[in-house]
Enzyme design. Sequence first.
Site, PDB file in Angstrom:
ATOM      1  N   ARG A  73       5.311  -1.681   1.788  1.00 28.50           N
ATOM      2  CA  ARG A  73       5.489  -2.934   1.052  1.00 28.50           C
ATOM      3  C   ARG A  73       6.940  -2.996   0.597  1.00 28.50           C
ATOM      4  O   ARG A  73       7.394  -2.141  -0.164  1.00 28.50           O
ATOM      5  CB  ARG A  73       4.556  -2.969  -0.158  1.00 28.50           C
ATOM      6  CG  ARG A  73       4.849  -4.140  -1.067  1.00 28.50           C
ATOM      7  CD  ARG A  73       3.983  -4.172  -2.326  1.00 28.50           C
ATOM      8  NE  ARG A  73       4.454  -5.279  -3.141  1.00 28.50           N
ATOM      9  CZ  ARG A  73       4.848  -5.182  -4.407  1.00 28.50           C
ATOM     10  NH1 ARG A  73       4.791  -4.030  -5.043  1.00 28.50           N
ATOM     11  NH2 ARG A  73       5.290  -6.237  -5.041  1.00 28.50           N
ATOM     12  N   HIS A 117      10.884 -10.334  -5.473  1.00 30.01           N
ATOM     13  CA  HIS A 117      10.853  -9.202  -6.398  1.00 30.01           C
ATOM     14  C   HIS A 117      12.124  -9.291  -7.247  1.00 30.01           C
ATOM     15  O   HIS A 117      12.970  -8.406  -7.217  1.00 30.01           O
ATOM     16  CB  HIS A 117      10.735  -7.885  -5.624  1.00 30.01           C
ATOM     17  CG  HIS A 117      10.215  -6.732  -6.420  1.00 30.01           C
ATOM     18  ND1 HIS A 117       9.165  -5.942  -6.000  1.00 30.01           N
ATOM     19  CD2 HIS A 117      10.599  -6.206  -7.602  1.00 30.01           C
ATOM     20  CE1 HIS A 117       8.931  -4.978  -6.885  1.00 30.01           C
ATOM     21  NE2 HIS A 117       9.797  -5.111  -7.877  1.00 30.01           N
ATOM     22  N   GLU A 162       5.070  -9.191 -10.148  1.00 31.58           N
ATOM     23  CA  GLU A 162       5.078  -9.072 -11.611  1.00 31.58           C
ATOM     24  C   GLU A 162       5.706 -10.272 -12.329  1.00 31.58           C
ATOM     25  O   GLU A 162       6.739 -10.143 -12.989  1.00 31.58           O
ATOM     26  CB  GLU A 162       5.791  -7.780 -12.035  1.00 31.58           C
ATOM     27  CG  GLU A 162       5.118  -6.541 -11.495  1.00 31.58           C
ATOM     28  CD  GLU A 162       5.638  -5.249 -12.103  1.00 31.58           C
ATOM     29  OE1 GLU A 162       6.638  -5.297 -12.845  1.00 31.58           O
ATOM     30  OE2 GLU A 162       5.025  -4.200 -11.843  1.00 31.58           O
ATOM     31  N   ASN A 300      -0.044  -4.255  -9.911  1.00 36.22           N
ATOM     32  CA  ASN A 300       0.810  -3.086 -10.170  1.00 36.22           C
ATOM     33  C   ASN A 300       0.326  -2.448 -11.464  1.00 36.22           C
ATOM     34  O   ASN A 300       0.312  -3.102 -12.507  1.00 36.22           O
ATOM     35  CB  ASN A 300       2.270  -3.503 -10.350  1.00 36.22           C
ATOM     36  CG  ASN A 300       2.852  -4.133  -9.092  1.00 36.22           C
ATOM     37  OD1 ASN A 300       2.215  -4.146  -8.038  1.00 36.22           O
ATOM     38  ND2 ASN A 300       4.066  -4.636  -9.198  1.00 36.22           N
ATOM     39  N   TYR A 302       0.437   0.982 -14.038  1.00 36.80           N
ATOM     40  CA  TYR A 302       1.081   2.247 -14.413  1.00 36.80           C
ATOM     41  C   TYR A 302       0.369   2.970 -15.552  1.00 36.80           C
ATOM     42  O   TYR A 302       0.286   4.181 -15.562  1.00 36.80           O
ATOM     43  CB  TYR A 302       2.556   2.010 -14.774  1.00 36.80           C
ATOM     44  CG  TYR A 302       3.383   1.675 -13.557  1.00 36.80           C
ATOM     45  CD1 TYR A 302       3.972   2.693 -12.815  1.00 36.80           C
ATOM     46  CD2 TYR A 302       3.522   0.367 -13.112  1.00 36.80           C
ATOM     47  CE1 TYR A 302       4.708   2.409 -11.675  1.00 36.80           C
ATOM     48  CE2 TYR A 302       4.262   0.070 -11.971  1.00 36.80           C
ATOM     49  CZ  TYR A 302       4.851   1.090 -11.257  1.00 36.80           C
ATOM     50  OH  TYR A 302       5.567   0.823 -10.118  1.00 36.80           O
ATOM     51  N   GLU A 357       1.444  -1.351  -6.637  1.00 37.83           N
ATOM     52  CA  GLU A 357       2.364  -0.333  -7.167  1.00 37.83           C
ATOM     53  C   GLU A 357       1.613   0.598  -8.092  1.00 37.83           C
ATOM     54  O   GLU A 357       0.771   0.161  -8.879  1.00 37.83           O
ATOM     55  CB  GLU A 357       3.499  -0.949  -8.015  1.00 37.83           C
ATOM     56  CG  GLU A 357       4.598  -1.587  -7.238  1.00 37.83           C
ATOM     57  CD  GLU A 357       5.691  -2.149  -8.151  1.00 37.83           C
ATOM     58  OE1 GLU A 357       5.909  -1.621  -9.262  1.00 37.83           O
ATOM     59  OE2 GLU A 357       6.317  -3.137  -7.731  1.00 37.83           O
TER      60      GLU A 357
END
Length: 764
Positions: A73, A117, A162, A300, A302, A357
């Site tokens: 990606r 992005h 995002e 995404n 985290y 992500e």
Amino acid sequence: MFSKDFVWGCASSAFQIEGAWNEDGKGEGIWDRFCHEGNHILNGFNADTACDFYHRYKEDIAIMKQMGVKAYRFSLSWPRILPEGVGKVNEKGIAFYNAVIDELLKNGIEPYITMYHWDFPQALQDRGGWLNEESIEWFAEYAKVVSESFSDRVKYFITLNEPQCFTGIAHLHTDHAPGIKLPTKDLFQLIHNVLRAHGAAVINLRKYAKGDIKVGYAPTCGMVYPKTETPEDIEACRKYLFSCPDNMDNWTWNVPWFSDPVFLGRYPEDGLQKYAEYLPVITEEDMKLISQPLDFMGENIYNGIMLEADESGNPVYVNRYAGFPETGNGWPVTPECFRWGLKLLYERYQHPIYVTENGICCKDVLSSDGRVHDPQRIDFLNRYILAMKQAMDEGADIRGYFEWTLTDNFEWNFGFRDRFGLVYVDFRTQRRYRKDSSYWYENVIKTNGASLMQPKEILFFDPVFKQMIWGGNKMKDVFGYNIPGEKTGECWAVSAHPNGDCTVNGGLYNGKTLSTLWKENPELFGNYPTDRFPLLLKVIDAKENLSIQVHPDDTYANEHENGSLGKTECWYILECAENSTLVVGHNAKTKEELCSMIDNKQWDELIAEVPVKKGDFIQIDPGTVHAIKGDIMILETQQNSDITYRVYDYDRLTDGKPRELHLDKSKDVIEVPAKAGAVMSTESEEAVKELVSCKYYTVWKYQVNEAVTQTQSYPFMILSVTEGYGTINGLAIKKGDHFLLPAGYGEFVLEGEMTVIASAPGEC
Ligand code: FCB
């Protein structure tokens, strides 16, 4: 373990890796400008060269090929393709991405293109950027060029990366380009434009596609996980994750404002109310545009926060404990949020999910041996991927995982401080070094997840103490236990019995009872085939004589005690007075004699005793008359049962009354004639001595002076330190500790000066 078409990938973004910021006709982007202004990026760095991917993409793709990565990606630089943002196409920019795509395909790697992005064309920023409603047209035009140029070979497209960040971090806060703080109303307008631009791009990607393409979207946010798996805590998570923040200083950091319009065709109701005074005009047509059907949802992820429900069911943040694990840039390590976040997202949005992500920043260094060792990254990814798998097993449709990121790169306003790569980059020379984690990931891909390591934490428990009329306070003196009173007779050290269910103390399963773990995580116990945890480990402190008793076997207990297990047990003498004896066996030759001796209370004639000393061991089979006498302390491994038949209680009174005897059942089960009570000394030349092996358990004694190495290959093992101090695989343990080594634990090394009693369940 994963389906064979599961997509194992890596992710990156153009601005963070390409460099060549003004080569071959590329236009200026807002991040170029932001960097060059000189005061926004840590240490004044810029991404003019970054990882020089523009010139080195073949090298990097070769590394991905080595790793067996199935999909890459990456994002396109809008100003590389359209230097002015709209209008004239830069053919050299198109040629570059064609070359990247062709190189990927040649190497068997599926390209996933992210259109945006964060590197917005400066020329369009100068015309108002996303705040200008024309940005919808601009982005649509860009989508047309992208689709026309690449969709003959590329199947997967993602519009935005995002949106929470490039709107909020750039315009509510000013840490990201263009770093312009907007009045709240403008920010709402800007986001509405961004969402409509997404919809317009989806339309054009499809309209100009040369083949069958799949289109998605890649938002982000902090995720959540419940403190306990109760419906209340889970509901609190759901509520929190899908509600809009009240705090206007950080309101853009949320899921529903960015995902409800896209996937559900409406802004979230609570947000519409809370934010009413700031809202732009929102028409039905807008919502139709925003909610163009998508093929998949990217996310995404985290980290996240732990929540519990208060009395009214509202979510409450649970503070992190001291020393909570965190990454190199201070983000919490919370794999549980992956399981819960993914499940809740899938539940609400009902689209196949790709994790677009996930990864970790570590303080990686090139070591003296010329390699980069990053065990923390391996551990992080291992835990997160397992948590993702759990979400999949629990019903979430997750199609792929893109590790962030292939190479260390330019981490936005933090410049080159934060290394997220599987591949280390020496930014002075642009040399690439595969980190240990890249080999680890290679293996995960090759084995399709089979090589992931199940966590093999050692489980410690909070014991359950029992007050007994014959109990004492020795456990405090001998083991330092925090006992509840002067007559503490029993410490149920490892037990899942309903009369004393131990709780896990620390680690991954902190706060869960052993019986819950047994139910929820059977893999920890090697999927042992019994309906309940088979063993019970106790310390018994007999200040006074225990009553004289006998236990039934499984068949008798099952029939007479409501399906209970029988009780086979064994004792290791921890402490005893000099000249101590135990009651073991009896002197009756026949059942008749036994019954008459009992009926006539001929206890002295009936009961047999054997002398014992510290360190002795004895097996007590069902049907054996037995009793611990005063001033003896033992460690007991037994079947998980609480059934005892009392034969004689020395005519003691409790609260003025004798305790109940169970004479009929005792007569039924006492074995006649009795087997000789075989007390065995456990002293041995050998460091490892097997004490007993029966249908229900095997028990060993380890005398640790020099290192003792053993392998835990049983469904599980329980270890009790009865003397001394030492370590197990480096973890400090001491007298009085009891713990469980789960299935698959493998090799363990005991060091120090210790006596350890180990028990494993039998084959059943
Ligand atoms: C995400 C961004 C990505 C990278 C990682 C660490 O928020 O999408 O570009 O910076 O964080």
